[in-house]
Scaffold this motif. Sequence first.
Motif, mmCIF file in Angstrom:
data_model
loop_
_atom_site.group_PDB
_atom_site.id
_atom_site.type_symbol
_atom_site.label_atom_id
_atom_site.label_comp_id
_atom_site.label_asym_id
_atom_site.label_seq_id
_atom_site.Cartn_x
_atom_site.Cartn_y
_atom_site.Cartn_z
ATOM 1 N N ALA A 123 0.973 -6.456 -4.361
ATOM 2 C CA ALA A 123 0.929 -5.264 -4.452
ATOM 3 C C ALA A 123 1.683 -3.875 -5.965
ATOM 4 O O ALA A 123 1.039 -3.195 -5.948
ATOM 5 C CB ALA A 123 2.106 -4.587 -2.704
ATOM 6 N N GLN A 124 2.625 -4.661 -6.133
ATOM 7 C CA GLN A 124 2.785 -4.198 -7.852
ATOM 8 C C GLN A 124 1.956 -4.531 -9.250
ATOM 9 O O GLN A 124 1.873 -3.224 -9.381
ATOM 10 C CB GLN A 124 4.216 -4.572 -8.530
ATOM 11 N N ARG A 133 1.060 -0.676 -7.283
ATOM 12 C CA ARG A 133 2.618 -0.818 -7.526
ATOM 13 C C ARG A 133 2.024 0.972 -6.808
ATOM 14 O O ARG A 133 1.588 1.093 -5.922
ATOM 15 C CB ARG A 133 2.694 0.027 -9.049
ATOM 16 N N LYS A 190 -0.289 -0.473 0.286
ATOM 17 C CA LYS A 190 1.362 -1.115 -0.247
ATOM 18 C C LYS A 190 1.465 -2.541 1.178
ATOM 19 O O LYS A 190 1.045 -3.933 0.577
ATOM 20 C CB LYS A 190 1.804 -0.676 -0.339
#
Length: 198
Positions: free
Chosen positions: A136-137, A141, A149
Amino acid sequence: MAKRAFDIVVAAVILVVLSPVLAIVAIAVRVTMGAPVLFRQVRPGRHGRPFTLVKFRTMTDVRDRDGQPLADAARLTALGRFLRRTSLDELPELGNVLAGEMSLVGPRPLLMEYLPLYSAEQRRRHEVRPGITGWAQVNGRNALTWDEKLTLDVWYVDHQSLRLDCSIIGRTVRQVVGGHGVSAPGHETMEPFRGSAQ
């Protein structure tokens, strides 16, 4: 086992190589914000088991007349913004990696109070150790919605491999240099999770 060995070796090397940076950041935090230098908070780890996450402090402890902490935007310092943009505030989490509480790559450890708010599918993010960085980052992010996310977190659980971890680490370095996705739109950090929209 291979992932754990990879985590230990890489985390140890990074700590040694960046030890001067860690010292400089610690001094800067102490001078600008006072003690404590480190921020500690209980977070859910693998299978939701609590552990104490350690980061460099980025906020002051300024409170209102009722003794309640002010909003993040009011407590986040200029140094804190820099540390978050560059992810230097995350470096102490390498100690969590060496302790076996975290991995270099995995879903980010969120807050304990979020545990009952996840759907059954979202709860699967806790099937692996939480990470300093994750899928997700490197795919948005904090600019992502919570549902986006958490979906990416579960995707990682189903597709994890050392090759993917190396790709995520490489993409994380590029993203940190560019300073992308540090804050959610309209927020200094990320708005609180209030439950799945699904």
